[in-house]
Design a protein around this motif. Structure first.
Motif, PDB file in Angstrom:
ATOM      1  N   ALA A 181      11.126  -4.981  -4.803  1.00 49.66           N
ATOM      2  CA  ALA A 181      10.566  -3.657  -5.058  1.00 49.66           C
ATOM      3  C   ALA A 181      11.095  -2.678  -4.021  1.00 49.66           C
ATOM      4  N   GLY A 182      11.245  -1.412  -4.402  1.00 51.12           N
ATOM      5  CA  GLY A 182      11.782  -0.423  -3.501  1.00 51.12           C
ATOM      6  C   GLY A 182      10.707   0.383  -2.812  1.00 51.12           C
ATOM      7  N   ALA A 183      11.161   1.339  -1.988  1.00 52.64           N
ATOM      8  CA  ALA A 183      10.239   2.185  -1.234  1.00 52.64           C
ATOM      9  C   ALA A 183       9.368   3.009  -2.169  1.00 52.64           C
ATOM     10  N   ALA A 184       9.929   3.473  -3.286  1.00 48.89           N
ATOM     11  CA  ALA A 184       9.151   4.314  -4.191  1.00 48.89           C
ATOM     12  C   ALA A 184       7.942   3.569  -4.733  1.00 48.89           C
ATOM     13  N   GLU A 185       8.145   2.316  -5.171  1.00 48.09           N
ATOM     14  CA  GLU A 185       7.024   1.539  -5.704  1.00 48.09           C
ATOM     15  C   GLU A 185       5.954   1.326  -4.642  1.00 48.09           C
ATOM     16  N   PHE A 186       6.388   0.984  -3.436  1.00 49.82           N
ATOM     17  CA  PHE A 186       5.427   0.754  -2.361  1.00 49.82           C
ATOM     18  C   PHE A 186       4.642   2.022  -2.046  1.00 49.82           C
ATOM     19  N   LEU A 187       5.328   3.148  -1.901  1.00 50.97           N
ATOM     20  CA  LEU A 187       4.651   4.395  -1.542  1.00 50.97           C
ATOM     21  C   LEU A 187       3.736   4.885  -2.662  1.00 50.97           C
ATOM     22  N   MET A 188       4.097   4.650  -3.898  1.00 54.41           N
ATOM     23  CA  MET A 188       3.214   5.032  -4.997  1.00 54.41           C
ATOM     24  C   MET A 188       1.946   4.189  -4.988  1.00 54.41           C
ATOM     25  N   ASP A 189       2.061   2.915  -4.625  1.00 56.84           N
ATOM     26  CA  ASP A 189       0.870   2.080  -4.474  1.00 56.84           C
ATOM     27  C   ASP A 189      -0.012   2.600  -3.347  1.00 56.84           C
ATOM     28  N   VAL A 190       0.613   2.971  -2.217  1.00 57.15           N
ATOM     29  CA  VAL A 190      -0.151   3.498  -1.087  1.00 57.15           C
ATOM     30  C   VAL A 190      -0.830   4.816  -1.478  1.00 57.15           C
ATOM     31  N   ALA A 191      -0.156   5.618  -2.290  1.00 56.43           N
ATOM     32  CA  ALA A 191      -0.758   6.874  -2.754  1.00 56.43           C
ATOM     33  C   ALA A 191      -2.048   6.606  -3.521  1.00 56.43           C
ATOM     34  N   GLN A 192      -2.058   5.548  -4.332  1.00 62.68           N
ATOM     35  CA  GLN A 192      -3.272   5.199  -5.061  1.00 62.68           C
ATOM     36  C   GLN A 192      -4.391   4.807  -4.112  1.00 62.68           C
ATOM     37  N   VAL A 193      -4.051   4.061  -3.060  1.00 66.71           N
ATOM     38  CA  VAL A 193      -5.051   3.692  -2.057  1.00 66.71           C
ATOM     39  C   VAL A 193      -5.603   4.946  -1.383  1.00 66.71           C
ATOM     40  N   ALA A 194      -4.721   5.870  -1.007  1.00 66.70           N
ATOM     41  CA  ALA A 194      -5.153   7.104  -0.344  1.00 66.70           C
ATOM     42  C   ALA A 194      -6.064   7.931  -1.236  1.00 66.70           C
ATOM     43  N   SER A 195      -5.779   7.975  -2.526  1.00 68.02           N
ATOM     44  CA  SER A 195      -6.567   8.805  -3.440  1.00 68.02           C
ATOM     45  C   SER A 195      -7.992   8.300  -3.599  1.00 68.02           C
ATOM     46  N   ARG A 196      -8.229   7.019  -3.298  1.00 68.75           N
ATOM     47  CA  ARG A 196      -9.561   6.453  -3.460  1.00 68.75           C
ATOM     48  C   ARG A 196     -10.423   6.575  -2.213  1.00 68.75           C
ATOM     49  N   ALA A 197      -9.879   7.114  -1.132  1.00 73.01           N
ATOM     50  CA  ALA A 197     -10.655   7.278   0.101  1.00 73.01           C
ATOM     51  C   ALA A 197     -11.725   8.353  -0.098  1.00 73.01           C
ATOM     52  N   PRO A 198     -12.860   8.225   0.573  1.00 68.71           N
ATOM     53  CA  PRO A 198     -13.913   9.240   0.421  1.00 68.71           C
ATOM     54  C   PRO A 198     -13.557  10.533   1.142  1.00 68.71           C
ATOM     55  N   ALA A 199     -13.953  11.655   0.566  1.00 68.18           N
ATOM     56  CA  ALA A 199     -13.779  12.953   1.229  1.00 68.18           C
ATOM     57  C   ALA A 199     -14.863  13.105   2.297  1.00 68.18           C
ATOM     58  N   SER A 200     -14.607  13.956   3.276  1.00 69.48           N
ATOM     59  CA  SER A 200     -15.557  14.144   4.374  1.00 69.48           C
ATOM     60  C   SER A 200     -15.865  15.621   4.581  1.00 69.48           C
TER      61      SER A 200
END
Length: 296
Positions: free
Chosen positions: A96-115
């Motif tokens: 897998a390339g950097a794009a796939e990894f970073l898109m997965d990380v983006a999904q993780v970031a989007s699920r974080a709670p707002a403060s």
């Protein structure tokens, strides 16, 4: 073939410690077409693949047991006709390339709670050109006032009267935005990339590491980097504090290279380093970044 016959055929493959756990874990969904294309480019008129040959794989001392389990699971899954694909937050799949990894990380970031915390805390060790590492700890309120904390715990607050030009701002393109203005940035990665302009690979990592941006904008920043040319996946590394993460690299201009070390489970940026052939130009290790309810 009936299911009981398949189980008997696989009994030899699954005769190793932990096999029961692997079977109980079930199957995972197959990877996307993009990941398969990256892992196995099409070969015109390719001959049939030969029978697989056992390969001895040697792993380093760290995280050995988990990697061996993943490898064993892959053998069992392929025998059953399934494909193993790690979920977001795990190590990136081979090929897998950097794009796939970073898109997965983006999904993780989007699920974080707002403060809605009143302060934003940043604590990091930084080394600039020809200077030793220095520890910085600072708090910024929503109006842009900054408090700094010395190594002995002494807190230095902002002056009572401070002109707007001295309030904290963050660079976005050719502008300097307040905390409130950061919240109005577009969460669409293409629109955000246009706001960042030609400096996107310089500014996006800084915003991810230090700025009080919300989950949707953090996700868009990772996608901006994912869609940029020249970004490569390095793989699993340790930062200078010994924390494990996954590294990506990209050209930083003037012959320099930037490496980001990211915790895929949390989307935290652990470490950022830019260097040229001769020397390290900038290196920051982020120890604590996030909302705070008091300055201390």
């Amino acid at each position: 073939m009936h299911e009981n016959t398949r189980s008997e055929d696989l009994s030899g493959l699954l005769d190793f410690p932990g096999a029961d756990d692997l079977v109980a874990a079930g199957r995972v969904a197959p990877p996307s077409a993009a990941v398969l294309a990256a892992a196995r480019p099409p070969v015109p008129s390719a001959p049939p693949a030969p029978a697989p040959t056992p390969v001895a794989v040697v792993f380093g001392p760290k995280r050995r047991s988990r990697r061996l389990l993943v490898a064993a699971a892959a053998v069992a899954a392929m025998a059953c006709g399934a494909v193993v694909y790690p979920v977001a937050g795990d190590d990136p799949p081979a090929g897998a390339g950097a794009a796939e990894f970073l898109m997965d990380v983006a999904q993780v970031a989007s699920r974080a709670p707002a403060s809605k915390a009143p302060y934003w805390k940043v604590r990091y060790e930084t080394k600039e050109l020809n200077a030793p590492f220095a520890l910085y700890t600072g708090y910024t309120d929503r109006q842009g006032h900054v408090w700094s904390v010395d190594a002995d715990g002494t807190v230095t607050g902002p002056p009572k009267s401070l002109p707007k030009s001295k309030l904290k701002r963050w660079e976005v393109g050719n502008q300097r935005l307040t905390w409130h203005e950061l919240g109005a940035l577009p969460a669409d990665p293409d629109a955000l990339a246009r706001r960042l302009g030609t400096a996107k690979l310089e500014q996006a990592p800084v915003l991810l590491a230090e700025a009080p941006v919300g989950p949707r904008i953090r996700a868009a920043l990772f996608q901006v980097i994912a869609h940029s040319e020249g970004v490569e996946l390095v793989g699993e590394v340790e930062d200078r504090k010994g924390r494990e993460g996954t590294a990506v690299e990209f050209p930083a201009g003037r012959g320099a290279t930037t490496r980001l070390v990211i915790d895929p489970a949390t989307s935290r940026l652990l470490d950022s380093k830019t260097w040229s052939k001769r020397q390290v130009e900038d290196h920051s290790t982020y120890l604590e970044v996030g909302p705070a309810y008091k300055v201390r």
